[in-house]
Design a protein around this motif. Structure first.
Motif, short mmCIF file in Angstrom:
data_model
loop_
_atom_site.label_atom_id
_atom_site.label_comp_id
_atom_site.label_asym_id
_atom_site.label_seq_id
_atom_site.Cartn_x
_atom_site.Cartn_y
_atom_site.Cartn_z
N GLU A 132 -3.25 9.35 -11.37
CA GLU A 132 -2.35 8.77 -10.39
C GLU A 132 -3.08 8.45 -9.08
N ILE A 133 -3.97 9.35 -8.68
CA ILE A 133 -4.72 9.13 -7.43
C ILE A 133 -5.66 7.95 -7.59
N LEU A 134 -6.30 7.84 -8.75
CA LEU A 134 -7.18 6.70 -8.99
C LEU A 134 -6.40 5.39 -8.94
N LEU A 135 -5.20 5.39 -9.51
CA LEU A 135 -4.37 4.19 -9.47
C LEU A 135 -3.96 3.85 -8.04
N LEU A 136 -3.59 4.88 -7.26
CA LEU A 136 -3.18 4.66 -5.87
C LEU A 136 -4.33 4.11 -5.04
N THR A 137 -5.51 4.72 -5.15
CA THR A 137 -6.64 4.23 -4.36
C THR A 137 -7.06 2.83 -4.83
N GLY A 138 -6.96 2.57 -6.12
CA GLY A 138 -7.26 1.23 -6.61
C GLY A 138 -6.31 0.20 -6.04
N THR A 139 -5.03 0.56 -5.99
CA THR A 139 -4.03 -0.34 -5.42
C THR A 139 -4.31 -0.60 -3.93
N LEU A 140 -4.63 0.45 -3.21
CA LEU A 140 -4.94 0.28 -1.79
C LEU A 140 -6.18 -0.60 -1.59
N ASN A 141 -7.19 -0.40 -2.41
CA ASN A 141 -8.40 -1.24 -2.31
C ASN A 141 -8.08 -2.70 -2.61
N HIS A 142 -7.22 -2.94 -3.62
CA HIS A 142 -6.84 -4.31 -3.95
C HIS A 142 -6.04 -4.94 -2.80
N MET A 143 -5.17 -4.13 -2.20
CA MET A 143 -4.40 -4.64 -1.07
C MET A 143 -5.32 -5.04 0.08
N ALA A 144 -6.31 -4.21 0.35
CA ALA A 144 -7.24 -4.52 1.44
C ALA A 144 -8.04 -5.77 1.11
N ALA A 145 -8.48 -5.89 -0.13
CA ALA A 145 -9.26 -7.07 -0.52
C ALA A 145 -8.40 -8.33 -0.44
N ASN A 146 -7.16 -8.24 -0.94
CA ASN A 146 -6.26 -9.40 -0.89
C ASN A 146 -5.96 -9.81 0.55
N LEU A 147 -5.74 -8.83 1.39
CA LEU A 147 -5.47 -9.11 2.79
C LEU A 147 -6.66 -9.82 3.43
N ASN A 148 -7.85 -9.36 3.10
CA ASN A 148 -9.05 -9.98 3.64
C ASN A 148 -9.21 -11.42 3.12
N GLN A 149 -8.97 -11.61 1.82
CA GLN A 149 -9.09 -12.96 1.24
C GLN A 149 -8.06 -13.92 1.83
N LEU A 150 -6.83 -13.46 1.98
CA LEU A 150 -5.80 -14.32 2.58
C LEU A 150 -6.16 -14.70 4.01
N THR A 151 -6.69 -13.76 4.74
CA THR A 151 -7.08 -14.06 6.12
C THR A 151 -8.19 -15.09 6.16
N LYS A 152 -9.20 -14.91 5.29
CA LYS A 152 -10.31 -15.88 5.26
C LYS A 152 -9.82 -17.26 4.84
N ARG A 153 -8.97 -17.32 3.80
CA ARG A 153 -8.46 -18.60 3.33
C ARG A 153 -7.63 -19.28 4.42
N HIS A 154 -6.78 -18.51 5.06
CA HIS A 154 -5.92 -19.07 6.11
C HIS A 154 -6.76 -19.59 7.28
N ASN A 155 -7.79 -18.84 7.62
CA ASN A 155 -8.64 -19.26 8.73
C ASN A 155 -9.50 -20.47 8.38
N SER A 156 -9.85 -20.64 7.13
CA SER A 156 -10.72 -21.76 6.77
C SER A 156 -9.93 -23.07 6.66
N VAL A 157 -8.68 -23.03 6.21
CA VAL A 157 -7.88 -24.24 6.03
C VAL A 157 -7.31 -24.70 7.37
N MET A 158 -6.60 -23.85 8.02
CA MET A 158 -6.04 -24.22 9.33
C MET A 158 -6.14 -23.00 10.23
#
Length: 127
Positions: free
Chosen positions: A71-97
C-alpha cells in the motif's frame, strides 16, 4: 579358601561421557565462509563443533524486513506520478502560451517539490 574382594582395575581408554554426541550434521559453505567461521570459533576459544553447536542452539539471527508494504509503495508511486504530471503540465502550458505569471510558476514548482518531498518522507518514515 576364602575369596578376597579385588577392585576392578581400570583398563584405560577414554572415559565414558554422560551425553554421547554421535550424530553428524553436514554443512555447505564457501571457502571464505569456512575461514570466517573458523576464525570466529578461534576467537571464542572453542572448537569448530562447539562453536557451531552453540550458535545453532543459542545464537540469534536478526531478521530485518526491508520491503515496504504494498500500500505504501502504491501511495508513493501515485504521489510521484502526480508530481511528474504536474511538472509536465506546467512545462507544456508554459511552452504553448505563457499565461502563467512568474508567481504562479513558482507556486507550481513549489507544489511539485512538496509532493516529491512527501513521497520521500513516507519512505524514510516507514523504513
Amino acid at each position: 579358601m576364602k575369596q578376597e574382594y579385588k577392585p576392578v582395575k581400570n583398563k584405560g581408554g577414554r572415559p565414558f561421557k554422560a551425553i554421547k554426541r554421535n550424530v553428524v550434521l553436514t554443512l555447505k559453505c564457501s571457502r571464505y565462509e569456512q575461514v570466517r567461521i573458523a576464525g570466529n570459533a578461534k576467537k571464542a576459544g572453542m572448537s569448530l563443533s562447539e562453536f557451531l553447536r552453540s550458535m545453532g542452539l543459542h545464537g540469534k539471527i536478526v531478521v530485518t524486513e526491508k520491503a515496504l508494504p504494498k500500500e505504501i509503495l502504491l501511495l508513493t508511486g501515485t504521489l510521484n506520478h502526480m508530481a511528474a504530471n504536474l511538472n509536465q503540465l506546467t512545462k507544456r502550458h508554459n511552452s504553448v502560451m505563457d499565461i502563467l505569471t512568474p508567481v504562479d510558476r513558482a507556486a507550481l514548482d513549489i507544489l511539485s517539490k512538496e509532493l516529491k518531498g512527501i513521497a520521500t518522507t513516507i519512505k524514510i518514515y516507514l523504513q
